[in-house]
Design an enzyme around this catalytic site. Structure first.
Site, PDB file in Angstrom:
ATOM      1  N   ILE A 149       7.665  -2.636   2.293  1.00 31.60           N
ATOM      2  CA  ILE A 149       6.969  -3.792   2.110  1.00 31.60           C
ATOM      3  C   ILE A 149       7.353  -5.091   2.873  1.00 31.60           C
ATOM      4  O   ILE A 149       8.619  -5.507   2.578  1.00 31.60           O
ATOM      5  CB  ILE A 149       6.710  -4.076   0.546  1.00 31.60           C
ATOM      6  CG1 ILE A 149       6.081  -2.798  -0.204  1.00 31.60           C
ATOM      7  CG2 ILE A 149       5.825  -5.507   0.404  1.00 31.60           C
ATOM      8  CD1 ILE A 149       5.153  -2.281   0.352  1.00 31.60           C
ATOM      9  N   GLU A 205       1.593  -0.531   9.718  1.00 30.25           N
ATOM     10  CA  GLU A 205      -0.038  -0.779   9.593  1.00 30.25           C
ATOM     11  C   GLU A 205      -0.826   0.381  10.313  1.00 30.25           C
ATOM     12  O   GLU A 205      -1.599   0.225  10.881  1.00 30.25           O
ATOM     13  CB  GLU A 205      -0.632  -2.006  10.377  1.00 30.25           C
ATOM     14  CG  GLU A 205      -0.089  -3.336   9.517  1.00 30.25           C
ATOM     15  CD  GLU A 205      -0.912  -4.611   9.624  1.00 30.25           C
ATOM     16  OE1 GLU A 205      -2.116  -4.390   9.775  1.00 30.25           O
ATOM     17  OE2 GLU A 205      -0.389  -5.837   9.265  1.00 30.25           O
ATOM     18  N   GLY A 206      -0.122   1.670  10.312  1.00 29.19           N
ATOM     19  CA  GLY A 206      -0.746   2.852  10.642  1.00 29.19           C
ATOM     20  C   GLY A 206      -0.212   3.381  11.909  1.00 29.19           C
ATOM     21  O   GLY A 206      -0.063   2.493  12.910  1.00 29.19           O
ATOM     22  N   ARG A 242      -4.925  -5.229  11.659  1.00 30.40           N
ATOM     23  CA  ARG A 242      -4.133  -4.363  13.134  1.00 30.40           C
ATOM     24  C   ARG A 242      -4.347  -5.030  14.210  1.00 30.40           C
ATOM     25  O   ARG A 242      -3.591  -5.117  15.209  1.00 30.40           O
ATOM     26  CB  ARG A 242      -4.793  -3.067  13.185  1.00 30.40           C
ATOM     27  CG  ARG A 242      -4.256  -1.849  12.079  1.00 30.40           C
ATOM     28  CD  ARG A 242      -5.091  -0.868  12.143  1.00 30.40           C
ATOM     29  NE  ARG A 242      -4.684   0.194  11.213  1.00 30.40           N
ATOM     30  CZ  ARG A 242      -5.280   1.106  10.594  1.00 30.40           C
ATOM     31  NH1 ARG A 242      -6.381   1.525  10.837  1.00 30.40           N
ATOM     32  NH2 ARG A 242      -4.776   1.825   9.756  1.00 30.40           N
ATOM     33  N   LEU A 250       0.887  -1.305  -0.031  1.00 30.80           N
ATOM     34  CA  LEU A 250      -0.176   0.114   0.120  1.00 30.80           C
ATOM     35  C   LEU A 250       0.979   1.321   0.009  1.00 30.80           C
ATOM     36  O   LEU A 250       0.641   2.122  -0.801  1.00 30.80           O
ATOM     37  CB  LEU A 250      -1.018  -0.015   1.212  1.00 30.80           C
ATOM     38  CG  LEU A 250      -1.823   1.132   1.365  1.00 30.80           C
ATOM     39  CD1 LEU A 250      -2.669   1.213   0.119  1.00 30.80           C
ATOM     40  CD2 LEU A 250      -2.600   1.066   2.975  1.00 30.80           C
ATOM     41  N   GLY A 306      19.661  -4.179  34.123  1.00 29.56           N
ATOM     42  CA  GLY A 306      20.755  -3.471  34.079  1.00 29.56           C
ATOM     43  C   GLY A 306      21.675  -3.629  32.942  1.00 29.56           C
ATOM     44  O   GLY A 306      21.212  -3.427  31.615  1.00 29.56           O
ATOM     45  N   GLN A 312      11.125  -4.408  46.941  1.00 26.06           N
ATOM     46  CA  GLN A 312       9.884  -4.035  46.767  1.00 26.06           C
ATOM     47  C   GLN A 312       9.645  -3.011  45.019  1.00 26.06           C
ATOM     48  O   GLN A 312       8.850  -3.010  44.558  1.00 26.06           O
ATOM     49  CB  GLN A 312       9.286  -3.048  47.600  1.00 26.06           C
ATOM     50  CG  GLN A 312       7.706  -2.698  47.505  1.00 26.06           C
ATOM     51  CD  GLN A 312       7.249  -2.073  48.720  1.00 26.06           C
ATOM     52  OE1 GLN A 312       7.620  -0.806  48.928  1.00 26.06           O
ATOM     53  NE2 GLN A 312       6.444  -2.375  49.481  1.00 26.06           N
ATOM     54  N   SER A 362       1.255   7.730   5.820  1.00 29.16           N
ATOM     55  CA  SER A 362      -0.188   7.762   6.413  1.00 29.16           C
ATOM     56  C   SER A 362      -1.244   8.393   5.564  1.00 29.16           C
ATOM     57  O   SER A 362      -2.334   8.054   5.665  1.00 29.16           O
ATOM     58  CB  SER A 362       0.177   8.845   7.525  1.00 29.16           C
ATOM     59  OG  SER A 362       1.022   7.941   8.630  1.00 29.16           O
ATOM     60  N   PRO A 367       6.683   6.006  -1.416  1.00 31.78           N
ATOM     61  CA  PRO A 367       7.755   6.890  -0.722  1.00 31.78           C
ATOM     62  C   PRO A 367       6.978   8.230  -0.428  1.00 31.78           C
ATOM     63  O   PRO A 367       7.455   8.771   0.832  1.00 31.78           O
ATOM     64  CB  PRO A 367       8.588   7.238  -2.030  1.00 31.78           C
ATOM     65  CG  PRO A 367       8.652   6.068  -2.835  1.00 31.78           C
ATOM     66  CD  PRO A 367       7.196   5.396  -2.677  1.00 31.78           C
TER      67      PRO A 367
END
Length: 405
Positions: A177, A389-390, A263, A145, A365, A299, A152, A148
């Site tokens: 792709i 995929e967005g 998605r 889809l 670490g 903790q 979006s 260049p």
């Protein structure tokens, strides 16, 4: 029977089963599938993950292992020779493979991405021609889809397809792709009517050996290095007219509808990466000793683990809820609210994956920062789930539009 011989076949999860159940109460068959895929992943995939990342080579041995176990394209319906797995089962497969190796999880994920347009809009002839080889593990499918200058803003694509008698002639470039060069088949979106905007975009199947179709060099990437990402070049590429998916002008709608389903698979991939990092970090802090006791006894460390696990489980529930809606949408159920849930699960799970893998590196670490331990690879792999995929910014746009309708 060895762990590589999956005993719970995904065919147990066929379309038509009742998917109207809470995500936290998966069927026994789904849980058996998870155990079987995890066994295969631990046995065949996890030991290869670091080498796949190091060499940046596509893992054909992993593909063969997945294909042998009917896991390379579990979503393909039984009438086309597939396992007929529902969307939740498919998500589980991708999740468990990604827990071991994110790049390998793109085998079932991208096979679904490439073939869902055929399932949604393809003629029976095109389905019968292309789905069975993928179901048998003889070929893979990719999805093209982006360009260049059309990422979006996918509707701004320039790749052209011109009808010439019984053929179409394609010219243009596709970028980013996934699995390009290793897939045999490609779902390609191209402009057939430049004056019609997004309604002038059509979808086609292009085969790897079609004349005039070539590939760019593999991208040098931060993560998922075992899955090649390349450009596609079309230079007077001639394909038969019967490779058109659906009607002319419906390709962009098909592309976006397909993304609504897939998605969910990216959310599953992100979820698996996060679970793998959490599992490894948990084991490490139980063994690592400082100040005379296990690091896990502090903790502050416990709170980090608790937050990580909480986020992972929340992502899992949202992903399965979206998968259930994907299944309903594929069955033609009206208003399953898939667009919102698909974007929500992809956005949330990928953000969780980035957070959890980063915390896993912190818990190890200095050891977390070196390639001798897998969490630095997981952190690198996680990043792409926020982008492809967005982007997650686009996912928030989609969610907001659904809320404001």
């Amino acid at each position: 029977m060895g762990p590589a011989e999956v005993t719970a076949r995904p065919g147990s999860y066929h379309r038509g089963m009742n998917v109207d159940f809470p995500a936290f109460a998966l069927s026994d068959e789904h849980e058996a599938l998870r155990a079987s895929v995890r066994a295969l992943a631990d046995d065949k995939i996890a030991p290869r993950a670091a080498d796949i990342d190091q060499t940046s080579e596509f893992p054909w041995d992993v593909f063969e292992a997945l294909a042998k176990a009917d896991l390379a394209a579990v979503h393909i319906p039984e009438e086309y020779g597939g396992a007929g797995a529902d969307a939740i089962a498919t998500a589980i497969v991708i999740e468990e493979v990604a827990r071991a190796c994110a790049a390998s999880s793109l085998i079932p994920a991208v096979n679904k991405l490439g073939t869902v347009p055929l399932l949604l809009a393809g003629s029976e002839d095109i389905k019968q021609k292309y789905l069975p080889p993928v179901a048998r593990g003889e070929a893979m499918f990719s999805y093209a889809l982006s360009e260049p200058e059309a990422g979006s803003d996918a509707a701004a694509m320039k790749c052209r397809a011109v009808r010439d008698g019984g053929t179409y002639v394609l010219n243009g470039t596709k970028r980013w792709i996934t699995n390009a060069g290793v897939s045999a088949y490609y779902t390609v979106m191209a402009v057939t009517d430049p004056a019609a905007g997004s309604r002038g975009i059509s979808a086609f199947v292009v085969e790897k050996d079609d004349p005039g179709f070539t590939f760019g060099a593999p991208e040098r990437k931060l993560g998922i290095k075992g899955s090649p990402t390349r450009e596609l070049y079309f230079d007077n590429c001639v394909i038969p007219a019967d490779r058109l998916i659906g009607e002319e002008g419906t390709g962009f709608k098909t592309a976006l509808t397909a993304l609504g389903h897939t998605r969910v698979t990216i959310a599953a991939q992100a979820l698996g990466i996060a679970q793998g990092a959490l599992d490894y970090a948990t084991g490490y802090v139980k063994e690592r000793r400082q100040f005379g006791k296990a690091v896990a006894e502090f903790q502050g460390v416990q709170f980090m683990l608790a937050d990580m696990a909480m986020k992972v489980e929340a992502a899992r529930q949202l992903t399965y809820a979206a998968a259930a809606r994907s299944e309903r949408a594929m069955a033609g159920e009206p208003r399953p609210h898939l667009a919102f849930f698909a974007s929500a699960c992809k956005c949330f799970a990928s953000d969780v994956a980035m957070d959890v893998t980063t915390d896993a590196v912190q818990l190890l670490g200095g050891y977390g920062y070196v390639k001798d331990y897998p969490v630095e690879r997981m952190m690198r792999d996680a990043k792409i789930t926020q982008i492809y995929e967005g982007t997650n910014q686009i996912q928030r746009v989609v969610m907001a539009r659904q809320l404001l309708k």
